[in-house]
Design a protein around this motif. Structure first.
Motif, PDB file in Angstrom:
ATOM      1  N   LEU A 617       0.843  -1.191   0.000  1.00 47.34           N
ATOM      2  CA  LEU A 617       0.000   0.000   0.000  1.00 47.34           C
ATOM      3  C   LEU A 617       0.880   1.244   0.000  1.00 47.34           C
ATOM      4  N   PRO A 618       0.943   1.992  -1.101  1.00 43.21           N
ATOM      5  CA  PRO A 618       1.793   3.182  -1.170  1.00 43.21           C
ATOM      6  C   PRO A 618       1.312   4.292  -0.220  1.00 43.21           C
ATOM      7  N   PHE A 619       2.265   5.038   0.322  1.00 46.49           N
ATOM      8  CA  PHE A 619       1.972   6.176   1.197  1.00 46.49           C
ATOM      9  C   PHE A 619       2.694   7.420   0.691  1.00 46.49           C
ATOM     10  N   TYR A 620       1.999   8.545   0.731  1.00 44.82           N
ATOM     11  CA  TYR A 620       2.596   9.861   0.483  1.00 44.82           C
ATOM     12  C   TYR A 620       2.213  10.718   1.686  1.00 44.82           C
ATOM     13  N   ILE A 621       3.171  10.983   2.564  1.00 46.12           N
ATOM     14  CA  ILE A 621       2.918  11.659   3.830  1.00 46.12           C
ATOM     15  C   ILE A 621       3.456  13.087   3.742  1.00 46.12           C
ATOM     16  N   VAL A 622       2.663  14.052   4.196  1.00 40.35           N
ATOM     17  CA  VAL A 622       3.057  15.454   4.147  1.00 40.35           C
ATOM     18  C   VAL A 622       2.960  16.029   5.567  1.00 40.35           C
ATOM     19  N   GLY A 623       3.990  16.735   5.987  1.00 35.05           N
ATOM     20  CA  GLY A 623       3.989  17.349   7.305  1.00 35.05           C
ATOM     21  C   GLY A 623       4.936  18.524   7.361  1.00 35.05           C
ATOM     22  N   GLY A 624       4.982  19.154   8.531  1.00 34.29           N
ATOM     23  CA  GLY A 624       5.840  20.310   8.720  1.00 34.29           C
ATOM     24  C   GLY A 624       6.884  20.065   9.788  1.00 34.29           C
ATOM     25  N   GLU A 625       8.054  20.647   9.595  1.00 29.18           N
ATOM     26  CA  GLU A 625       9.145  20.479  10.546  1.00 29.18           C
ATOM     27  C   GLU A 625       8.765  20.999  11.932  1.00 29.18           C
ATOM     28  N   LEU A 626       7.955  22.057  11.995  1.00 28.54           N
ATOM     29  CA  LEU A 626       7.585  22.658  13.272  1.00 28.54           C
ATOM     30  C   LEU A 626       6.149  22.328  13.663  1.00 28.54           C
ATOM     31  N   ASP A 627       5.609  21.249  13.112  1.00 27.48           N
ATOM     32  CA  ASP A 627       4.274  20.789  13.492  1.00 27.48           C
ATOM     33  C   ASP A 627       4.391  19.838  14.675  1.00 27.48           C
ATOM     34  N   ARG A 628       4.277  20.389  15.868  1.00 27.25           N
ATOM     35  CA  ARG A 628       4.368  19.605  17.096  1.00 27.25           C
ATOM     36  C   ARG A 628       5.628  18.739  17.058  1.00 27.25           C
ATOM     37  N   ASP A 629       5.530  17.454  17.389  1.00 26.56           N
ATOM     38  CA  ASP A 629       6.668  16.533  17.302  1.00 26.56           C
ATOM     39  C   ASP A 629       6.367  15.473  16.252  1.00 26.56           C
ATOM     40  N   THR A 630       5.751  15.895  15.142  1.00 31.59           N
ATOM     41  CA  THR A 630       5.177  14.945  14.193  1.00 31.59           C
ATOM     42  C   THR A 630       6.195  13.962  13.631  1.00 31.59           C
ATOM     43  N   LEU A 631       7.320  14.450  13.124  1.00 31.04           N
ATOM     44  CA  LEU A 631       8.295  13.537  12.526  1.00 31.04           C
ATOM     45  C   LEU A 631       8.853  12.573  13.571  1.00 31.04           C
ATOM     46  N   GLU A 632       9.170  13.090  14.740  1.00 28.80           N
ATOM     47  CA  GLU A 632       9.686  12.229  15.808  1.00 28.80           C
ATOM     48  C   GLU A 632       8.646  11.174  16.173  1.00 28.80           C
ATOM     49  N   HIS A 633       7.389  11.601  16.260  1.00 32.09           N
ATOM     50  CA  HIS A 633       6.306  10.686  16.619  1.00 32.09           C
ATOM     51  C   HIS A 633       6.125   9.599  15.559  1.00 32.09           C
ATOM     52  N   ASN A 634       6.146  10.006  14.293  1.00 34.57           N
ATOM     53  CA  ASN A 634       5.894   9.062  13.198  1.00 34.57           C
ATOM     54  C   ASN A 634       7.103   8.217  12.832  1.00 34.57           C
ATOM     55  N   SER A 635       8.278   8.610  13.289  1.00 39.03           N
ATOM     56  CA  SER A 635       9.516   8.054  12.727  1.00 39.03           C
ATOM     57  C   SER A 635       9.654   6.551  12.929  1.00 39.03           C
ATOM     58  N   LEU A 636       9.207   6.026  14.066  1.00 38.29           N
ATOM     59  CA  LEU A 636       9.422   4.601  14.315  1.00 38.29           C
ATOM     60  C   LEU A 636       8.673   3.755  13.289  1.00 38.29           C
ATOM     61  N   VAL A 637       7.407   4.102  13.044  1.00 39.81           N
ATOM     62  CA  VAL A 637       6.613   3.355  12.067  1.00 39.81           C
ATOM     63  C   VAL A 637       7.135   3.586  10.658  1.00 39.81           C
TER      64      VAL A 637
END
Length: 803
Positions: A617-637
C-alpha cells in the motif's frame, strides 16, 4: 489580505529562547561523538532521484541512516533500526532529497536512478536584502495561522499565530526568490521556511521582482522574464518579453530565442491540459480547447498532435452518427413485430446514452455493419450484445443478444432488492436464459448502470448522501464532489477525504476540488471526492474506533454503487485528525486503496503493529518540521516501512507547522496518476487487532480470540498490550492454498486470476485439508459479493466457506 486555508487548525505555537541546532547538524554531531569518520559520510549533491513507480524528486541528495537523529544514533538493531558498527558506516537505507523548501525522505530500495549532476546554477535567482533583529528567539512549533498579510514589494509580510499566550504577530521577509520557491526568514525571531513560488499571487510576485532589479538594465529585465519561464508562469513571461521589446527594441533578436522557447513550452502546457481533459472524460472542454488553441509560431510536432486529437473526435462523431442511422435502417428489415418492438425500446436507450464514452461498445458492430455476408439480425446482435457486455464479447445470434438485455434487467433487480424470495426467483430466471452464464454476467457487471440512484443536481457543488443499506449497523453519511462533466459511463478515480475535527466535510472537498471562483484540482483532473462523516458528535481526536472504520468502508461501498468509481484507484487522505485516521484505516484495510495520503497527521499505537499490512500500500505523507513533534512521533513506524523498501514518500516542509499544505497538491495528483491498487496478491501476511479488520483482499477470517473481540480505543503514543492475530495465506504451485488463521471461520473469494479453475484445488487451513475438488463459477456468490462491495474491478467467480 490572504488568509491561510484551514485557519481553524487548533495547535499551539511556542517561542523559546536559545538556538535550536538543525536536525542534520545534530545528526552529524552524534555521529562525531560516536567516532564516525566524516570522510565516510555521504556528501549532499544536487541531483534527482527516480522512484520505481515513476516519481522524480529533485534537490540535494543525502543518504541517511534514519528519519531522525535518535533513530540514526541507536547502536543496537531491532526490526525498525539499523546497526552502526563502531567507526564504520555501512548502509544508508533512506535517501533524503532537499529541494531547499521540502525534505523528501524515500527508501533507497525503491530508487531506480540517482543523478548527482543536476545543474542548479542555471535557474534565475533574486536576492532580497532584509534587516534582521532579535535573533535570540526561535519558533519551536507553529500552530494555526490566524491571519497572513500579502507580501509588500520589499518581500515582507506579517503572520499572526495562535499561541498559548494569545495571538502573536510575527514579521517575515523574503531573502531569496527562485523559480521553485521563496526563502523566508523571521525578521525578529529565528524562523526559516520556504513557500512555493506558484503559491504567491502573480501581482505580488511581480512587485517583489521589479523592486529587486534595475528597470533600466535590459539584461536584468530579461532575467525576470526567464525566471517566469522557469517557474512555469508562461503568461507573465510573455508580457515581460513584450515590455522588454517595447522598451529596448534593439534587444529583439536577443530575446527571440527565449520567446521561441516560451511559445513551445506554453503550447506544450496547453496540449497537456487538453489531453488531461480527454482522459477525465471532459470532452466538451477538450473540444473547446482545440478550437481556441494558438496556431501561430507553434511547432509542427505540437500542431500535428492537436490535429490528431481533432481527427479522433471527428471520427468518433462520425461513428456516433453512423450508429444512429444504421441501427434504425437494420431494425426496419426485421419482419417479426415482437422482436422489432423490443429493438425499438433498446434503441431508444442506446440513442439516449450514445456519446464519446460509450461508442466503443459498438465497435464490433461498426466494423462489420457493411459486411454483406452478415444478415441484419446478425449485425443487430453485434450492436446490442456489445452494448451490454462490451465489443470484445459480442455474439451474432440476435435471440442471445436480446437475452442479454433480459439478463441485465434481472441482474439489476437482484442487486437492488432486499427481498430474498424475489432474489431466488431472479436467479432462477437467469439460469434458464439461453446463453447466460456466470462468465457472461461477469462481462456484464463493469457496464451496468448505477445500482443505487445518484442524487446528482448541480455537479459544480458538493452534496450530502445518506447510506441506505438496510443492514447498516449505524447511520452513515458522506458528502461528495463530482468532477466537471460527470458522466456515469466514464470510470473515475476517487479520493476519500477525512476532515480535521475542527472543520466540516466541505472544507476538505473544497481543498481537493473547489475554489470560490471555479473548479479546483479534483474537478479539473476528473476525480470524485467523498468526505465520510467518520467522527462522532463533538469528537475532537481520532481514537482508532470501529465506528470510524465502518463509516469509511460503508461510504466507499455506497459511492461505488451510485457513481462509476474505478475501485483500483481509490485513494485515502486526511488532514489533521483525518490524517491520524487515514494512517490507521489505510493500514487496517489495504485492499481498499491504491494509496494513502496523510497530511499533518500522526500514527497511532495500532500502526506499530499494522505497518506490516501496508507492504503493498503506497503512502505519500506530508507534514511540517515545526508541526508539534510529528516527525519524531511518526519516525518509528515510517522508518520501519522505509527500511523494508515500502513504496513511501515523506515530505517535510522546513520551518512550517500545522497547515493544510495546498502547495503539495499537484505532486499528490501526479503521484496518484502513477498508482493502482494491488488486486490479487497470492501471498498475505497480515496482523489483526480488531474484529472489523478481518478482510484482506480475497480472504476474510472471523471467530477471534477474546482479546480482540472487545476492542479498546487507544490514543497518543500508548502501546498496545494485546498480541495481534496473524493471518497468513499463500497460493503455491499445484493449485494449493495454505491458510494459517487465528479465526475459527474463514472465507475465500476466488477467480481465475488467483487459481486455476481447470485443475483440482486443494485448501489447507492450519495444516488440515479442508477442500480438494474442482471449483465451479457461481453466479449467486459473484452477485452477492458485488452487491455488498460494489467493486466492478474486482469480481470473484466462487466463494468457499470453512467453519
Amino acid at each position: 489580505m490572504t488568509v491561510r486555508l484551514f485557519p481553524e487548525f487548533d495547535s499551539v505555537s511556542q517561542l523559546n529562547s536559545g538556538r535550536l541546532l538543525p536536525s542534520r547538524f545534530v545528526y552529524a554531531l552524534i555521529l562525531c561523538l560516536l567516532g564516525v569518520n566524516f570522510s565516510q559520510l555521504p556528501i549532499a549533491q544536487a541531483g534527482e532521484v527516480e522512484l520505481e513507480h515513476g516519481t522524480i524528486i529533485r534537490g540535494a541528495i543525502v543518504p541517511i541512516l534514519g528519519l531522525t537523529e535518535n533513530l540514526a544514533a541507536r547502536l543496537e538493531t531491532s526490526d525498525a533500526e539499523v546497526t552502526l558498527p563502531p567507526r564504520k558506516l555501512v548502509s544508508y537505507p533512506i535517501i533524503l532529497v532537499d529541494d531547499g523548501m521540502v525534505r523528501y525522505f524515500v527508501p533507497r530500495r525503491t530508487t531506480v536512478r540517482m543523478n548527482n549532476d543536476q545543474d542548479l546554477s542555471r535557474y534565475e535567482t533574486f536576492k532580497l536584502p532584509q534587516k534582521v533583529t532579535g535573533r535570540n528567539q526561535m519558533l519551536k512549533t507553529v500552530g494555526s495561522y490566524i491571519d497572513v498579510t500579502d507580501f509588500d514589494k520589499f518581500g515582507r509580510r506579517t503572520v499572526t499565530l495562535n499561541t498559548s499566550k494569545g495571538n502573536l504577530p510575527l514579521l517575515q521577509g523574503v531573502t531569496e526568490i527562485t523559480p521553485h520557491h521563496l526563502k523566508l526568514t523571521g525578521l525578529k525571531q529565528q524562523w526559516e521556511l520556504g513557500l512555493r513560488t506558484t503559491s504567491i499571487k502573480e501581482e505580488v510576485l511581480d512587485a517583489m521582482l521589479n523592486n529587486a532589479i534595475d528597470h533600466l538594465n535590459p539584461n536584468e529585465r530579461i532575467a525576470v522574464a526567464r525566471f517566469y519561464i522557469q517557474a512555469g508562469l508562461y503568461l507573465p513571461a510573455g508580457e515581460a518579453f513584450d515590455k522588454i521589446e517595447a522598451d529596448f527594441p534593439e534587444y529583439k533578436d536577443k530575446i527571440a530565442t527565449y520567446v521561441a522557447e516560451l511559445r513551445t513550452l506554453h503550447s506544450q502546457q496547453l496540449l497537456n491540459e487538453l489531453n488531461q481533459r480527454r482522459k477525465a472524460g471532459q470532452h466538451r472542454l477538450a473540444q473547446n480547447a482545440i478550437m481556441k488553441f494558438p496556431t501561430n509560431n507553434v511547432s509542427q510536432s505540437i500542431l500535428r498532435q492537436i490535429r490528431d486529437v481533432q481527427d479522433d473526435y471527428h471520427k468518433q462523431q462520425e461513428q456516433i452518427d453512423k450508429a444512429r442511422i444504421r441501427l434504425g435502417e437494420l431494425e426496419a428489415e426485421i419482419k417479426d413485430a415482437a422482436t422489432r418492438n423490443l429493438l425499438q425500446a433498446y434503441r431508444r436507450e442506446v440513442m439516449t446514452q450514445l456519446n464519446f464514452e460509450t461508442i466503443n461498445r459498438l465497435g464490433a458492430f461498426l466494423n462489420l455493419e457493411s459486411d454483406d455476408s452478415l444478415s441484419a439480425r446478425e449485425k443487430l446482435a453485434l450492436a446490442y450484445s456489445g452494448w451490454i457486455v462490451g465489443a470484445a464479447n459480442v455474439v451474432t445470434d440476435l435471440n442471445t443478444a436480446l437475452n442479454l438485455w433480459t439478463a441485465r434487467a434481472q441482474v439489476l433487480e437482484y442487486l437492488r432488492t432486499e427481498n430474498e424470495q424475489l432474489s431466488d426467483q431472479m436467479l432462477g430466471t437467469l439460469s434458464k436464459l439461453e446463453g447466460i452464464s456466470a462468465a457472461v454476467v461477469k462481462q456484464m457487471i463493469p457496464l451496468l448502470p448505477p445500482i443505487l440512484d445518484a442524487p446528482v443536481r448541480n455537479i459544480a457543488d458538493s452534496f450530502p448522501v445518506h447510506v441506505t443499506d438496510p443492514n447498516a449497523e449505524v447511520p452513515v453519511s458522506y458528502s461528495v464532489l463530482l468532477p466537471i462533466e460527470y458522466d456515469p459511463h466514464h470510470t473515475y478515480p476517487m479520493i476519500v477525504a477525512l476532515r480535521p475535527s475542527t472543520l466540516d466535510a466541505n472544507s476538505v472537498l473544497n481543498w481537493w476540488g473547489k475554489f470560490k471562483n471555479g473548479p479546483g484540482q479534483s474537478q479539473r483532473r476528473g476525480y470524485i471526492v467523498i468526505a465520510p462523516e467518520y467522527l462522532q458528535k463533538d469528537q475532537e481526536n481520532y481514537e482508532d474506533n470501529v465506528t470510524a472504520h465502518y463509516a469509511v468502508i460503508e461510504s466507499i461501498r455506497d459511492a461505488r454503487k451510485r457513481f462509476n468509481v474505478d475501485s483500483d484507484r481509490v485513494f485515502l487522505s486526511g488532514h489533521g485528525t483525518g490524517a491520524d485516521a487515514a494512517f490507521d484505516i489505510g493500514m487496517s484495510h489495504p485492499g481498499l486503496f491504491a494509496g494513502v495520503m496523510p497530511i499533518a497527521g500522526k500514527t497511532s499505537a495500532f500502526n506499530l503493529h499494522y505497518w506490516q499490512n501496508a507492504k503493498d500500500l503506497p503512502f505519500y505523507i506530508v507534514g511540517g518540521e515545526l508541526d508539534r513533534d510529528t516527525l519524531e512521533h511518526n519516525s518509528l513506524v515510517i522508518n520501519r516501512m522505509m527500511r523494508n523498501g515500502y513504496d513511501i514518500i515523506y515530505a517535510e516542509y522546513k520551518g512550517r507547522g500545522y497547515e493544510s499544505y495546498y502547495e503539495e497538491i499537484h505532486n499528490l495528483f501526479n503521484w496518484m496518476e502513477l498508482h493502482q491498487r494491488l488486486k490479487y496478491p497470492k501471498e498475505l501476511d497480515e496482523k489483526i487487532l480488531r474484529p472489523i479488520d478481518n478482510r484482506y483482499y480475497w480472504v476474510r477470517t472471523e471467530g477471534f480470540p477474546p482479546q480482540i473481540m472487545r476492542p479498546i480505543a487507544y490514543t497518543g503514543t500508548q502501546r498496545l498490550r494485546a498480541r495481534p492475530v496473524s493471518l497468513k495465506v499463500s497460493i503455491k504451485l499445484g493449485n494449493v492454498i495454505y491458510v494459517s488463521s487465528g479465526g475459527k471461520i474463514n472465507t475465500l473469494w476466488l477467480n481465475p486470476e488467483l487459481v486455476d479453475f481447470d485443475k483440482r484445488l486443494e485448501v489447507r487451513i492450519d495444516g488440515q485439508r479442508k477442500f480438494n475438488d474442482f471449483l465451479r463459477p457461481d453466479m449467486e456468490s459473484m452477485l452477492d459479493d458485488f452487491k455488498n462491495r460494489g467493486d466492478r474491478q474486482k469480481l470473484f467467480d466462487a466463494r468457499l466457506d470453512f467453519f
